[in-house]
Design an enzyme around this catalytic site. Structure first.
Site, PDB file in Angstrom:
ATOM      1  N   HIS A  75       8.934  -1.402   3.396  1.00  0.00           N
ATOM      2  CA  HIS A  75       7.713  -1.484   4.587  1.00  0.00           C
ATOM      3  C   HIS A  75       8.172  -2.401   5.894  1.00  0.00           C
ATOM      4  O   HIS A  75       7.314  -2.347   6.537  1.00  0.00           O
ATOM      5  CB  HIS A  75       6.755  -2.627   3.679  1.00  0.00           C
ATOM      6  CG  HIS A  75       6.202  -1.890   2.017  1.00  0.00           C
ATOM      7  ND1 HIS A  75       7.025  -1.985   1.186  1.00  0.00           N
ATOM      8  CD2 HIS A  75       5.541  -1.540   2.383  1.00  0.00           C
ATOM      9  CE1 HIS A  75       6.475  -1.155  -0.115  1.00  0.00           C
ATOM     10  NE2 HIS A  75       5.118  -1.113   0.322  1.00  0.00           N
ATOM     11  N   HIS A  84       0.401   9.000   1.793  1.00  0.00           N
ATOM     12  CA  HIS A  84       1.295   8.911   0.651  1.00  0.00           C
ATOM     13  C   HIS A  84       0.788  10.167   0.084  1.00  0.00           C
ATOM     14  O   HIS A  84       1.608  10.819  -0.356  1.00  0.00           O
ATOM     15  CB  HIS A  84       1.335   8.239   0.055  1.00  0.00           C
ATOM     16  CG  HIS A  84       1.664   6.543   0.651  1.00  0.00           C
ATOM     17  ND1 HIS A  84       3.371   6.213   1.167  1.00  0.00           N
ATOM     18  CD2 HIS A  84       1.409   5.313   0.688  1.00  0.00           C
ATOM     19  CE1 HIS A  84       3.563   4.913   1.452  1.00  0.00           C
ATOM     20  NE2 HIS A  84       2.046   4.398   0.935  1.00  0.00           N
ATOM     21  N   ASP A 125      12.218  -5.097  -1.930  1.00  0.00           N
ATOM     22  CA  ASP A 125      11.558  -3.942  -0.941  1.00  0.00           C
ATOM     23  C   ASP A 125      11.686  -2.120  -0.779  1.00  0.00           C
ATOM     24  O   ASP A 125      11.847  -0.908  -0.294  1.00  0.00           O
ATOM     25  CB  ASP A 125      11.141  -4.277   0.197  1.00  0.00           C
ATOM     26  CG  ASP A 125      10.442  -3.915   1.251  1.00  0.00           C
ATOM     27  OD1 ASP A 125       9.296  -3.169   0.714  1.00  0.00           O
ATOM     28  OD2 ASP A 125      10.490  -3.619   2.804  1.00  0.00           O
ATOM     29  N   ASP A 129      -7.958   0.839  17.311  1.00  0.00           N
ATOM     30  CA  ASP A 129      -6.570  -0.042  17.239  1.00  0.00           C
ATOM     31  C   ASP A 129      -5.677   0.069  16.819  1.00  0.00           C
ATOM     32  O   ASP A 129      -5.229   1.306  16.572  1.00  0.00           O
ATOM     33  CB  ASP A 129      -7.002  -2.100  17.688  1.00  0.00           C
ATOM     34  CG  ASP A 129      -7.356  -2.066  15.229  1.00  0.00           C
ATOM     35  OD1 ASP A 129      -6.787  -1.057  15.264  1.00  0.00           O
ATOM     36  OD2 ASP A 129      -7.733  -2.667  15.389  1.00  0.00           O
ATOM     37  N   TYR A 144      11.115   7.357  -2.561  1.00  0.00           N
ATOM     38  CA  TYR A 144      10.432   5.689  -1.557  1.00  0.00           C
ATOM     39  C   TYR A 144      12.280   4.850  -1.939  1.00  0.00           C
ATOM     40  O   TYR A 144      11.586   3.581  -2.916  1.00  0.00           O
ATOM     41  CB  TYR A 144       9.698   6.008  -2.330  1.00  0.00           C
ATOM     42  CG  TYR A 144       8.893   4.163  -2.239  1.00  0.00           C
ATOM     43  CD1 TYR A 144       7.821   4.962  -1.159  1.00  0.00           C
ATOM     44  CD2 TYR A 144       8.626   3.875  -2.837  1.00  0.00           C
ATOM     45  CE1 TYR A 144       7.171   3.867  -0.402  1.00  0.00           C
ATOM     46  CE2 TYR A 144       7.646   2.359  -2.225  1.00  0.00           C
ATOM     47  CZ  TYR A 144       6.856   2.571  -0.593  1.00  0.00           C
ATOM     48  OH  TYR A 144       5.951   1.844  -0.441  1.00  0.00           O
ATOM     49  N   GLU A 194       6.417   4.965   4.082  1.00  0.00           N
ATOM     50  CA  GLU A 194       5.507   4.066   4.373  1.00  0.00           C
ATOM     51  C   GLU A 194       4.962   4.218   6.121  1.00  0.00           C
ATOM     52  O   GLU A 194       3.915   4.404   6.194  1.00  0.00           O
ATOM     53  CB  GLU A 194       6.403   2.832   5.090  1.00  0.00           C
ATOM     54  CG  GLU A 194       6.104   2.193   2.983  1.00  0.00           C
ATOM     55  CD  GLU A 194       4.949   1.940   2.611  1.00  0.00           C
ATOM     56  OE1 GLU A 194       3.788   1.722   3.452  1.00  0.00           O
ATOM     57  OE2 GLU A 194       4.516   2.766   1.507  1.00  0.00           O
ATOM     58  N   HIS A 251      -4.478   5.051   5.077  1.00  0.00           N
ATOM     59  CA  HIS A 251      -2.261   4.445   4.737  1.00  0.00           C
ATOM     60  C   HIS A 251      -2.409   5.481   2.852  1.00  0.00           C
ATOM     61  O   HIS A 251      -1.464   6.353   2.951  1.00  0.00           O
ATOM     62  CB  HIS A 251      -2.526   3.031   4.625  1.00  0.00           C
ATOM     63  CG  HIS A 251      -1.107   2.966   4.567  1.00  0.00           C
ATOM     64  ND1 HIS A 251      -0.071   2.514   5.027  1.00  0.00           N
ATOM     65  CD2 HIS A 251      -0.261   2.865   2.520  1.00  0.00           C
ATOM     66  CE1 HIS A 251       1.253   1.766   4.367  1.00  0.00           C
ATOM     67  NE2 HIS A 251       0.929   2.168   3.048  1.00  0.00           N
ATOM     68  N   GLU A 252      -3.025   4.746   2.041  1.00  0.00           N
ATOM     69  CA  GLU A 252      -3.023   5.840   0.867  1.00  0.00           C
ATOM     70  C   GLU A 252      -3.080   6.896   0.634  1.00  0.00           C
ATOM     71  O   GLU A 252      -2.318   7.436  -0.155  1.00  0.00           O
ATOM     72  CB  GLU A 252      -3.967   4.564   0.184  1.00  0.00           C
ATOM     73  CG  GLU A 252      -4.273   3.680   0.212  1.00  0.00           C
ATOM     74  CD  GLU A 252      -2.446   2.699  -0.134  1.00  0.00           C
ATOM     75  OE1 GLU A 252      -2.034   2.997  -0.734  1.00  0.00           O
ATOM     76  OE2 GLU A 252      -2.167   1.748   0.502  1.00  0.00           O
TER      77      GLU A 252
END
Length: 552
Positions: free
Chosen positions: A476, A377, A471, A411, A388, A397, A373-374
């Protein structure tokens, strides 16, 4: 031979108090209400979406920027740009693995770039222009905005540092660029200043300083929450007890003698995979007296180092991408950040991992999908560079979640390996779910902006219309809609083809201000490029968006 990248061993830090909410990639959403909410003002002439598909493409003499500009000038009524040659400036041009060429332009006003306004001209392998897409600001085109600054870039930098309470010593050299910034219904001539620092409240701030008055027009924290050296093989134990084979570097210091560091220079064309310790509130290479990193303290560093290599290998083998910038930039991780810190984030340079509080999270470096995930980015920052905020931020995201689930392919959950026993006992078995987003509630502060059910959305009927200071406008939360569309598509065509289609859309079609509708067009077009018009893959790509209410 590429020059090896050696990062500073010590970085001065200070306590930071941010003036806007600090935005985390993997944080649990806050339960408090936020006052003084920003009210968005809609301007229908700002960032007008553009998607023109040529049904009968004409063969061009070349795929150069000049040819692309000539095409736009000849078809200015079709693309609705009055004077392309005067208003567009080439950004870059690249040929992809299919032999297609993509030429990117930024809109300008009197030579000054317009923030977020970008046009891409796409040539097929036969030198035919097939698609033009992006966004154009008609309001700025017609305006008489004065583009001569009276403020200097140095003065703007000082304003930005003061506004973000940045320390005197920054982790990265700040940047400043004169841009036209459309904001809250008005066009502003600003300096876009980027200041980056770690500390108790880390920042990767973008501050837009009025180039005449010196006032801050807007700012947001783009933290995206997660000699000769010879590399040799080492071993380590991860947070969950996994035995890891590692690439490490043996080094000899004047005082400490021989040490082994989590620094991997074994990959040709890559400036290194490097892991740092932040437990002393400054960066230092994670070191050990032997090549076996087996202590409990070393476990998060072992996982961060190992997982970084796994993600690097995925992007290289599946997409031919050499690191986050596709040019071999160093892949750097920081562990033991903060005190019981329940988050991981990408700050524009590093992946940073907290150790968790033992109640909700265990050390976040334990999870491969968090690392993916990171690092995604970082891929996004070096390709579409999705802003963002609001829908573009939710796309940012979402792509990180989607590739997190593709790389950690056991999964369709994110963060299932880092949930602490107490959280699992309370029913929180992962952070987010692509297959069933609504299994988890959002924070109480967000409920009033949705359909009242208070769960993560799976469909546009459940979209949260959040203000910018909650947010970042729902980056997110609303991302789960795109997550679910991708999951549904994968049920028809599988993970590998989903990854090919979404990667192509991210790197070749999406632009900084792309929204959900733009994403649908980009992803369907990418499926056409890869598998052909009318293919099962195109049907599945469109069907995923149909199912979540994002139509043509």
């Amino acid at each position: 031979m590429r020059k090896k990248f050696i990062a500073p061993l010590v970085v001065t830090t200070a306590l930071i108090t941010a003036s806007l909410p600090y935005n985390n990639v993997l944080a649990v959403q806050p339960d408090h209400q936020v006052e003084n909410q920003m009210v968005k003002q809609w301007n229908e002439k700002a960032n007008v979406p553009l998607f023109v598909k040529e049904k009968q493409a004409v063969k061009r003499s070349s795929t150069s920027a000049d040819d692309a500009l000539n095409y736009l000038q000849q078809n200015k009524e079709k693309v609705n740009i009055k004077n392309p040659k005067a208003d567009l400036k080439k950004n870059n041009s690249a040929k992809d693995e299919l032999g297609m060429t993509h030429v990117r332009f930024n809109q300008t006003k009197n030579g000054v770039p317009v923030e977020g306004a970008e046009i891409i001209v796409h040539y097929n392998v036969d030198n035919e222009i097939t698609v033009v897409n992006g966004a154009y600001n008609e309001d700025i085109e017609a305006s008489k905005l004065d583009t001569k600054p009276t403020l200097s870039s140095e003065e703007a930098l000082q304003v930005a540092k003061s506004s973000t309470h940045a320390p005197s010593t920054l982790d990265q050299v700040p940047t400043s660029e004169l841009v036209v910034y459309p904001f809250e219904g008005k066009n502003h001539l600003t300096y876009k200043v980027n200041v980056n620092f770690l500390g108790d409240e880390p920042g990767n701030w973008y501050v837009f300083v009025d180039a005449t008055s010196g006032k801050v027009v807007d700012q947001y924290n783009a933290i995206m929450d997660a000699g000769h050296f010879k590399t040799q093989t080492g071993t380590g134990t991860g947070v969950l007890g996994d035995h890891r084979l590692l690439h490490v570097t043996k080094s000899k210091g004047e005082k400490e003698g021989t040490v082994f560091q989590l620094a991997d220079y074994s990959h040709e064309g890559l400036d290194g995979i490097i892991t740092y310790d932040y437990s002393k509130n400054y960066l230092e290479l994670f070191s050990n007296k032997s090549a076996a990193f087996k202590s409990e303290f070393a476990e998060p560093a072992v996982d961060a180092h190992y997982n970084s290599e796994q993600v690097y290998d995925y992007y290289l083998s599946e997409h031919g991408r050499n690191s986050l910038d596709d040019n071999g930039m160093p892949i750097q991780s920081v562990v033991h950040y903060g005190d019981n810190y329940n988050n991981a984030f990408w700050n524009g340079t590093y992946m940073v991992y907290g150790d968790g509080d033992g109640e909700f999270f265990i050390p976040l470096a334990a999870s491969l999908d968090v690392a993916a995930h990171e690092m995604t980015h970082g891929v996004t920052s070096n390709s579409a560079n999705l802003i963002y905020r609001f829908q573009s931020g939710a796309l940012n995201e979402s792509f990180s979640d989607i590739f997190g689930a593709l790389i950690d392919d056991s999964d369709w959950e994110i963060g299932e390996d880092i949930m602490a026993p107490a959280a699992v006992a309370d029913g929180r078995t992962s952070l987010r779910s692509l297959s069933n987003p609504s299994k988890y509630p959002v924070g109480a502060a967000y409920v009033a902006y949705g359909n009242g059910e208070g769960m993560y959305p799976s469909h546009m009927d459940e979209f949260y219309d959040l203000p910018a200071n909650l947010d970042n406008g729902g980056v997110h939360i609303n991302s789960s809609i795109i997550n679910h569309a991708a999951y549904l598509t994968a049920q028809d065509i599988g993970r590998e083809k989903l990854g090919q289609i979404y990667y192509r859309a991210l790197t070749q079609y999406l632009t900084a201000n792309s929204d959900f509708s733009d994403a649908r067009q980009a992803i369907v077009q990418s499926a056409i490029d890869l598998y052909g018009e009318g293919s099962a893959e195109v049907t599945a790509a469109a069907g995923g968006f149909d199912s979540v209410g994002i139509m043509e």
